[in-house]
Design a protein around this motif. Structure first.
Motif, PDB file in Angstrom:
ATOM      1  N   UNK A 292     -35.824 -32.770  68.035  1.00  0.00           N
ATOM      2  CA  UNK A 292     -36.076 -33.295  66.694  1.00  0.00           C
ATOM      3  C   UNK A 292     -34.914 -34.154  66.217  1.00  0.00           C
ATOM      4  N   UNK A 293     -33.690 -33.719  66.490  1.00  0.00           N
ATOM      5  CA  UNK A 293     -32.514 -34.471  66.092  1.00  0.00           C
ATOM      6  C   UNK A 293     -32.522 -35.863  66.716  1.00  0.00           C
ATOM      7  N   UNK A 294     -32.828 -35.933  68.009  1.00  0.00           N
ATOM      8  CA  UNK A 294     -32.783 -37.206  68.716  1.00  0.00           C
ATOM      9  C   UNK A 294     -34.114 -37.958  68.712  1.00  0.00           C
ATOM     10  N   UNK A 295     -35.161 -37.317  68.201  1.00  0.00           N
ATOM     11  CA  UNK A 295     -36.454 -37.985  68.116  1.00  0.00           C
ATOM     12  C   UNK A 295     -37.098 -38.250  69.461  1.00  0.00           C
TER      13      UNK A 295
ATOM     14  N   UNK B 145     -22.240 -43.081  60.471  1.00  0.00           N
ATOM     15  CA  UNK B 145     -23.075 -42.637  61.595  1.00  0.00           C
ATOM     16  C   UNK B 145     -23.510 -41.185  61.406  1.00  0.00           C
ATOM     17  N   UNK B 146     -22.648 -40.357  60.808  1.00  0.00           N
ATOM     18  CA  UNK B 146     -23.014 -38.963  60.557  1.00  0.00           C
ATOM     19  C   UNK B 146     -24.069 -38.861  59.457  1.00  0.00           C
ATOM     20  N   UNK B 147     -23.892 -39.659  58.420  1.00  0.00           N
ATOM     21  CA  UNK B 147     -24.867 -39.658  57.326  1.00  0.00           C
ATOM     22  C   UNK B 147     -26.216 -40.150  57.850  1.00  0.00           C
TER      23      UNK B 147
ATOM     24  N   UNK C 232     -25.627 -42.659  72.367  1.00  0.00           N
ATOM     25  CA  UNK C 232     -26.437 -43.746  71.816  1.00  0.00           C
ATOM     26  C   UNK C 232     -26.442 -43.704  70.290  1.00  0.00           C
ATOM     27  N   UNK C 233     -26.376 -42.485  69.730  1.00  0.00           N
ATOM     28  CA  UNK C 233     -26.355 -42.348  68.276  1.00  0.00           C
ATOM     29  C   UNK C 233     -24.940 -42.378  67.719  1.00  0.00           C
TER      30      UNK C 233
ATOM     31  N   UNK D 209     -36.526 -41.229  78.915  1.00  0.00           N
ATOM     32  CA  UNK D 209     -36.362 -41.373  77.474  1.00  0.00           C
ATOM     33  C   UNK D 209     -36.825 -42.764  77.073  1.00  0.00           C
ATOM     34  N   UNK D 210     -37.720 -42.809  76.098  1.00  0.00           N
ATOM     35  CA  UNK D 210     -38.204 -44.084  75.590  1.00  0.00           C
ATOM     36  C   UNK D 210     -37.554 -44.351  74.242  1.00  0.00           C
ATOM     37  N   UNK D 211     -37.637 -45.590  73.790  1.00  0.00           N
ATOM     38  CA  UNK D 211     -37.123 -45.897  72.459  1.00  0.00           C
ATOM     39  C   UNK D 211     -38.007 -45.176  71.458  1.00  0.00           C
ATOM     40  N   UNK D 212     -37.390 -44.386  70.635  1.00  0.00           N
ATOM     41  CA  UNK D 212     -38.163 -43.577  69.704  1.00  0.00           C
ATOM     42  C   UNK D 212     -37.996 -44.067  68.289  1.00  0.00           C
ATOM     43  N   UNK D 213     -38.958 -43.744  67.490  1.00  0.00           N
ATOM     44  CA  UNK D 213     -38.912 -44.169  66.100  1.00  0.00           C
ATOM     45  C   UNK D 213     -37.753 -43.529  65.332  1.00  0.00           C
ATOM     46  N   UNK D 214     -37.439 -42.217  65.516  1.00  0.00           N
ATOM     47  CA  UNK D 214     -36.285 -41.674  64.814  1.00  0.00           C
ATOM     48  C   UNK D 214     -34.984 -42.361  65.218  1.00  0.00           C
ATOM     49  N   UNK D 215     -34.866 -42.724  66.501  1.00  0.00           N
ATOM     50  CA  UNK D 215     -33.667 -43.426  66.944  1.00  0.00           C
ATOM     51  C   UNK D 215     -33.603 -44.798  66.290  1.00  0.00           C
ATOM     52  N   UNK D 216     -34.746 -45.446  66.164  1.00  0.00           N
ATOM     53  CA  UNK D 216     -34.793 -46.737  65.476  1.00  0.00           C
ATOM     54  C   UNK D 216     -34.398 -46.571  64.015  1.00  0.00           C
ATOM     55  N   UNK D 217     -34.907 -45.505  63.393  1.00  0.00           N
ATOM     56  CA  UNK D 217     -34.554 -45.226  61.992  1.00  0.00           C
ATOM     57  C   UNK D 217     -33.054 -45.042  61.860  1.00  0.00           C
TER      58      UNK D 217
END
Length: 118
Positions: A53-56, A98-100, A14-15, A68-76
């Motif tokens: 923490x990495x995936x929020x 994507x890495x940055x 997803x990321x 798994x819910x939509x998380x704010x870090x994933x949104x960020x």
């Protein structure tokens, strides 16, 4: 119940990250991430915390206890990938956007938990 490896793979994809990207971010070998995703091995609790923490996501979400819910870090992360400054940095350094974006999102998650500014 969803296996940890399936959840990890889903979050990683997803990321837009490769196994070696995740490995580098949590300090393990790429083959270790591959073994987690296949269910051959399980990470330590310390590594599970780094991955969450990495995936929020919560530890419950990461190990498949809850969905798994939509998380704010994933949104960020998603908004960072298309950020003009991230694109410029990627262009100038040769590091994929994507890495940055994943790195910045992970720093933001770590910063949220940091008590050094309080």
């Amino acid at each position: 119940m969803i296996r940890f490896g399936d959840t990890l793979k889903q979050l990683r994809q997803r990321m837009g990250l490769r196994q070696d990207d995740v490995a580098r971010m949590v300090g393990v070998e790429r083959s270790t991430v591959a073994n987690w995703e296949r269910g051959v091995k399980q990470p330590s609790l310390e590594t599970l915390v780094k991955l969450s923490q990495l995936f929020g996501v919560s530890l419950d979400e990461l190990v498949g206890v809850t969905e798994v819910t939509t998380s704010s870090p994933l949104s960020r992360y998603c908004s960072l990938v298309s950020d003009p400054l991230v694109k410029l940095l990627a262009e100038r350094t040769g590091v994929p956007a994507k890495n940055i974006a994943a790195f910045i999102a992970a720093l933001q998650v770590s910063g949220d938990a940091c008590s050094c500014d309080r």
